[in-house]
Structure formats: structure tokens, C-alpha cells
Design an enzyme around this catalytic site. Structure first.
Site, short mmCIF file in Angstrom:
data_model
loop_
_atom_site.label_atom_id
_atom_site.label_comp_id
_atom_site.label_asym_id
_atom_site.label_seq_id
_atom_site.Cartn_x
_atom_site.Cartn_y
_atom_site.Cartn_z
N GLU A 176 0.83 -1.22 0.00
CA GLU A 176 0.00 0.00 0.00
C GLU A 176 0.87 1.27 0.00
OE1 GLU A 176 0.50 -2.29 2.27
OE2 GLU A 176 -0.27 -1.74 4.26
N ARG A 177 2.21 1.10 0.16
CA ARG A 177 3.07 2.29 0.19
C ARG A 177 3.35 2.81 -1.22
NH1 ARG A 177 2.82 1.60 4.85
NH2 ARG A 177 3.79 0.06 6.19
N CYS A 281 16.31 -6.60 0.15
CA CYS A 281 16.45 -7.82 0.95
C CYS A 281 17.80 -8.48 0.70
CB CYS A 281 15.33 -8.79 0.64
SG CYS A 281 15.44 -9.40 -1.03
N GLU A 383 17.08 -6.88 11.32
CA GLU A 383 17.18 -6.33 9.96
C GLU A 383 16.86 -4.84 10.06
OE1 GLU A 383 13.98 -7.24 7.17
OE2 GLU A 383 15.47 -7.43 5.58
P1 NAD Z 1 5.85 -6.10 5.14
O1 NAD Z 1 5.99 -7.47 5.69
O2 NAD Z 1 5.51 -4.99 6.06
O3 NAD Z 1 4.71 -6.08 4.01
C1 NAD Z 1 4.67 -7.03 2.98
C2 NAD Z 1 3.23 -7.22 2.54
O4 NAD Z 1 2.47 -7.75 3.63
C3 NAD Z 1 2.54 -5.94 2.10
O5 NAD Z 1 1.77 -6.20 0.95
C4 NAD Z 1 1.68 -5.57 3.30
O6 NAD Z 1 0.51 -4.88 2.95
C5 NAD Z 1 1.34 -6.91 3.90
N1 NAD Z 1 1.17 -6.87 5.36
C6 NAD Z 1 1.75 -5.98 6.22
N2 NAD Z 1 1.36 -6.26 7.48
C7 NAD Z 1 0.54 -7.33 7.42
C8 NAD Z 1 -0.16 -8.10 8.41
N3 NAD Z 1 -0.10 -7.80 9.71
N4 NAD Z 1 -0.89 -9.15 7.99
C9 NAD Z 1 -0.97 -9.47 6.68
N5 NAD Z 1 -0.32 -8.78 5.72
C10 NAD Z 1 0.43 -7.73 6.06
O7 NAD Z 1 7.20 -5.79 4.34
P2 NAD Z 1 7.67 -4.42 3.66
O8 NAD Z 1 8.04 -3.45 4.73
O9 NAD Z 1 6.71 -3.98 2.62
O10 NAD Z 1 8.99 -4.90 2.91
C11 NAD Z 1 10.24 -5.01 3.52
C12 NAD Z 1 10.52 -6.42 3.98
O11 NAD Z 1 10.43 -7.33 2.88
C13 NAD Z 1 11.93 -6.59 4.52
O12 NAD Z 1 11.89 -7.42 5.65
C14 NAD Z 1 12.68 -7.27 3.38
O13 NAD Z 1 13.80 -8.03 3.75
C15 NAD Z 1 11.60 -8.16 2.85
N6 NAD Z 1 11.88 -8.56 1.50
C16 NAD Z 1 12.26 -9.86 1.31
C17 NAD Z 1 12.57 -10.30 0.03
C18 NAD Z 1 12.97 -11.72 -0.21
O14 NAD Z 1 12.98 -12.14 -1.35
N7 NAD Z 1 13.29 -12.49 0.81
C19 NAD Z 1 12.51 -9.41 -1.05
C20 NAD Z 1 12.11 -8.09 -0.81
C21 NAD Z 1 11.81 -7.68 0.48
#
Ligand code: NAD
Length: 498
Positions: A176-177, A281, A383
Site C-alpha cells: 500500500e506504500r 532484501c 534487519e
Molecule cells: P511487510 O511485511 O511490512 O509487508 C509485505 C506485505 O504484507 C505488504 O503487501 C503488506 O501490505 C502486507 N502486510 C503488512 N502487514 C501485514 C499483516 N499484519 N498481515 C498481513 N499482511 C500484512 O514488508 P515491507 O516493509 O513492505 O517490505 C520489507 C521487507 O520485505 C523486509 O523485511 C525485506 O527483507 C523483505 N523482502 C524480502 C525479500 C525476499 O525475497 N526475501 C525481497 C524483498 C523484500
């Protein structure tokens, strides 16, 4: 104020929940749009459109499905500048970096142009008397993808490209960001010839994710984001009988051996530690020099480079990195830098309090460097997801190896050395999914697969490569015997081939 809704059945729709979230320009702190947060009914509407469209799409021959991606790749290239600028305006990273985000996704679309070959089954003639045996890969039906803010183009394409190429319909729930680029990708897929309803985009938060996880018509869920949410999505999806692959957070180490080319190592750390303000990531967040002499030489070269980083808004073409994504992220990162100081790490470059003239309300954090970080410190365990690099000194190779081995996360890791034996030993023993040898960010290309180990990944199949074709399809195996081979009478014993 610009309003961003959902994309269902090939059309932009406003949504029914009445709930919205702000979309910021991270460089200025201004709210530039309001994005709708989906209700259960919005998710259901997308699923119903997907269900109807999927049957016909799955029956479309694989060459035609591939041609949609050929056209889509062309459209991505034609619209690259516009897409990259839009992406940067919501994410904050530089426009060149956003192009990298788009191109890495585009490459997955190029990979799935091979779908006629990639999805072929297997055939054994004469597996028994008059018996042929064959297997085919059929789509799971409706797939869903839940994606993070940091790669709003690449990660949606990691998921929807193979899923759709395999004959599935898809529901994408982006972050959503920065929701605008995922919506543009869906528009371009329609322009490329994808039938309406095959790719739907639902914007939203936990409520939308929970509706996806509970929906009985969604057969497979792919998630990328932070580890606690990855764990939750994996557990809930599996409990609801869905196939799931969920990728989480990371803490990537880079080992610098005494024989490494120090200039190369420093360049690698600058790009991998501070590119995209550390919001990758696969960013390197821990440098592990082996021996104090290596550490001293490394730190001495890093300090001036970090101090002279050019930090700016995405409109500054010469910027090395931009702001972090939100005020919350800004506060969290600054708080963790303070925590590192409290814990006794040596703060060599302090990025707190960095201000850019004309952008005082932007979420800029300056490049930060800690030395003498130890494994018990929170800044080592957590992280940080910001432009903060920790130097954790190791006495020898075995101690250096043991740091990433013992860490909770297992996404990426790198070793910088000229010694082939050390590199080979490292690649073989390390318990981490993606390993770089003199390569700081070892993100595999589209025809290999991407995925971490330990708390960085839940599920057994990775993103893209052959794994993605397996994830988005189910195998059906047929055993056929034709009448001339059928004996009279019933057979009561287990059929075996001797
Ligand atoms: P996030 O976990 O906050 O959000 C990811 C998704 O989950 C979003 O679409 C969000 O709307 C949803 N979400 C958020 N809170 C939720 C909840 N309580 N219940 C259900 N869904 C929820 O992650 P972010 O801040 O958008 O992204 C950064 C993170 O993603 C970092 O930890 C990074 O390491 C990780 N990441 C991992 C990879 C990988 O391939 N391993 C790649 C990119 C990013």
C-alpha cells in the site's frame, strides 16, 4: 488528491470499504495520493472475475500465452522512463535504480516466453504391456501474490509472470506504500492482449491479505515481505489447504578475506550497503573483515566514501541514494542507530540528523557505519533495512564463516577473496540460499531461482526459474492402456512391473 483504487476485471474500480491509506512522496514528506484499502467484498469481486477468466485462459494454447508476454516486454521497454519515474516518486529510490527494479521483472517475463517448452509434460511409451504413462502440468487455478514496498515492479512480476504464463488467473496485492506501478503493469498486460480478469490488482492491508488467505477459490499464495508476516501468511495459507511460498527478511554478510582486492571490496560494500538506502532484501548490512589488519584497511577506505555519498530526491540524476520509504521507517532506523551506540558499537559515521536543503521534511537518513559490532547486539540481530553498515570483525576464516551460519536469517551472503579454496569451501558449507563469490548482491537471473534459507523463506519452491513453473502448476499423471492390451477378468493383486 489523486485516488488510487483496484483493478478488477480489466477496469479501475473504487472499492467498497471506505478505508484508505496515504501514499507519500518520501523525498518531501507530502501526501500525494490516497489508496483504497480493500474489503472482503472487493477481494471476492476480484476472485469471481478471475474464476471466470481463468477457464478460457487455461485453454489458450501456450504459444499464444507466450505472445502476450512478448508484447508486454515491448511495452515495458517503451514505457520504461515513465514507469521508473512513477516508481521513484512513491518509493524514493533513484530513477536509475527503479529501472533496475523494472528490468529484473522484465527478465522474468522474457523467461516465461519459453512457457511452451517450460510447461511440457513427460511421456513414457510402453511403461507396461500396452501401457503408456504420461504427466502434464496444469495450472493451480487462481493464484495470489502479496508483495513488499521495496521492489514494486520486480516482485509482482516474479509472481504474476510465471503464474499467468502457466494458465492461472492472478490476484496481486501490492504494498500500500507504492501501489501505482503495479496498477500500470496490469494496464499494460491488458494492452499486450491479456484477457480482462486474468490479472487483478487489489490494494489493501491486513484485511485484504486475510481475505485472500480465507478465500476457498484461491489455490496458491506467494508472499514476499518481512519474516513475521511471511511466517503468518505461510501458516495460515497452509492451514487453509493452499500451496504457499513465503519469503522474509534478511541480514546479509560479506566476508572480506585478507587477500581480497580491497578497492573492489569497498566498491562492492558501497553499492550493496547504501544503494536504494539499504532497502533491499539482498543489501549487505554486515561486513566481516578477517583479521584486524584487514578490518583497519577496510574501515579507513569506507569512511570517506560514506561521508561523500550523494543523497538526494529521485529528481536528482546524480544521487547515489534517496530517502527511506516512510516516516516510521525513518524513526525506526534512527532509533536503531541510537541503540547501537548504547550497546557499545563504535559509530564511525553517523547518518542521523542528515538534512537536505529544500527537503527538510523528507525521510533522508545519511550513510551510517558501525565498527566493533558483536553478535549479541540488537543492531546485529535485527534487519535494519536502512543505510546502516555494521563491521563485525573476525579473527580468522572459521570465525567469519560461523557468523552468517549462526544468524537467524539466510537470504544472501558473499565472500571476497582471491583464494579459490576458501571460496569453494565457503560456498559448500554455508547454510544460506544465495552465495556471491566476489559478487556482493548475488541475485540469480530469471532462469535460475531466487530464495533464501532459514527465517528468510518458508515453503520449498523458490521464485522464478523452473521452481516457479512447478509452484504455479500441479502435476497430473495418466496411465493409459488400450483395449488390445486389456486381459479378461479382474486383477486383485497390486499391479507391478517385473
Ligand atoms: P511487510 O511485511 O511490512 O509487508 C509485505 C506485505 O504484507 C505488504 O503487501 C503488506 O501490505 C502486507 N502486510 C503488512 N502487514 C501485514 C499483516 N499484519 N498481515 C498481513 N499482511 C500484512 O514488508 P515491507 O516493509 O513492505 O517490505 C520489507 C521487507 O520485505 C523486509 O523485511 C525485506 O527483507 C523483505 N523482502 C524480502 C525479500 C525476499 O525475497 N526475501 C525481497 C524483498 C523484500
Amino acid at each position: 488528491m489523486r485516488e488510487i483504487g483496484h483493478f478488477i476485471g480489466g477496469k479501475h474500480v473504487a472499492g467498497t470499504s471506505g478505508r484508505t491509506a496515504n501514499v507519500y512522496n518520501p523525498a518531501t514528506g507530502e501526501v500525494q495520493a490516497q489508496v483504497a484499502l480493500a474489503s472482503v467484498a472487493d477481494v471476492r469481486a476480484a476472485v469471481e472475475n478471475a474464476r471466470e477468466a481463468q477457464v478460457k485462459w487455461a485453454a489458450t494454447n501456450p504459444q499464444r500465452r507466450a505472445r502476450v508476454f512478448m508484447k508486454f516486454v515491448d511495452l515495458l521497454n517503451q514505457n520504461m522512463d515513465e514507469l521508473a519515474t512513477l516508481l521513484s516518486s512513491e518509493h524514493g529510490k533513484t530513477v536509475e535504480d527503479s529501472k533496475g527494479d523494472l528490468v529484473r521483472g522484465l527478465e522474468v517475463c522474457e523467461f516465461v516466453i519459453g512457457i511452451p517448452h517450460l510447461s511440457k509434460g513427460e511421456f513414457t511409451e510402453g511403461a507396461g504391456p500396452h501401457i503408456d504413462m504420461y504427466s502434464m502440468r496444469q495450472p493451480v487455478g487462481i493464484g495470489a501474490g502479496i508483495t513488499p514496498f521495496n521492489f514494486p515492479a520486480m516482485i509482482p512480476m516474479w509472481m504474476f509472470a510465471p503464474a499467468i504464463a502457466c494458465g492461472n488467473a492472478f490476484i496481486l496485492k501490492p504494498s500500500e506504500r507504492d501501489p501505482s506501478v503495479p496498477l500500470r503493469l496490469a494496464e499494460l498486460m491488458i494492452e499486450a492482449g491479456l484477457p480482462a480478469g486474468v490479472l487483478n490488482v487489489i490494494n489493501g492491508d491486513k484485511a485484504a491479505v486475510d481475505a485472500i488467505l480465507a478465500d476457498p477459490d484461491i489455490g496458491a499464495v506467494s508472499f514476499v515481505g518481512s519474516t513475521p508476516i511471511a511466517r503468518y501468511v505461510y501458516g495460515t495459507a497452509a492451514m487453509n489447504g493452499k500451496r504457499a511460498q513465503c519469503f522474509g527478511g534478511a541480514k546479509n554478510h560479506m566476508i572480506i578475506m585478507p587477500d581480497a582486492d580491497m578497492d573492489q571490496a569497498v566498491n562492492a560494500l558501497m553499492g550493496a550497503g547504501y544503494g536504494s538506502a539499504g532497502e533491499r532484501c539482498m543489501a549487505v548490512s554486515v561486513a566481516v573483515p578477517v583479521g584486524d589488519d584487514t578490518a583497519d584497511r577496510l574501515v579507513e577506505k569506507l569512511i570517506p566514501r560514506i561521508e561523500s555519498l550523494r543523497i538526494g530526491p529521485y529528481t536528482d540524476e546524480k544521487a547515489d541514494m534517496g530517502p527511506v520509504v516512510t516516516k516510521d521507517a525513518y524513526n525506526r532506523i534512527n532509533g536503531l542507530i541510537g541503540k547501537g551506540v548504547e550497546e557499545g558499537a563504535k559509530l564511525l559515521v553517523d547518518g542521523r540528523g542528515f538534512k537536505l536543503q529544500g527537503y527538510e521534511e523528507g525521510y533522508f537518513v545519511g550513510g551510517t557505519l558501525f565498527d566493533h559490532v558483536t553478535a549479541d547486539m540488537e543492531i546485529y540481530k535485527t534487519e535494519i533495512f536502512g543505510p546502516v553498515l555494521s563491521v563485525a570483525r573476525a579473527k580468522n576464516y572459521e570465525e567469519a564463516l560461523s557468523l552468517p551460519m549462526k544468524h537467524e536469517y539466510g537470504n544472501g551472503v558473499a565472500i571476497f577473496t582471491r583464494d579459490g579454496d576458501a571460496a569453494r569451501d565457503f560456498a559448500s558449507r554455508i547454510n544460506i540460499g544465495m552465495v556471491g563469490v566476489n559478487v556482493p548482491i548475488p541475485v540469480p537471473l530469471a532462469y535460475h531461482s531466487f530464495g533464501g534459507w532459514k527465517a528468510s523463506s518458508f515453503g520449498d519452491l523458490n521464485q522464478h526459474g523452473i521452481d516457479s513453473i512447478k509452484f504455479w502448476t500441479r502435476t497430473k499423471t495418466i496411465t493409459a492402456r488400450w483395449p488390445s492390451g486389456i486381459k479378461d477378468g479382474a486383477e486383485f493383486v497390486m499391479p507391478v512391473m517385473r
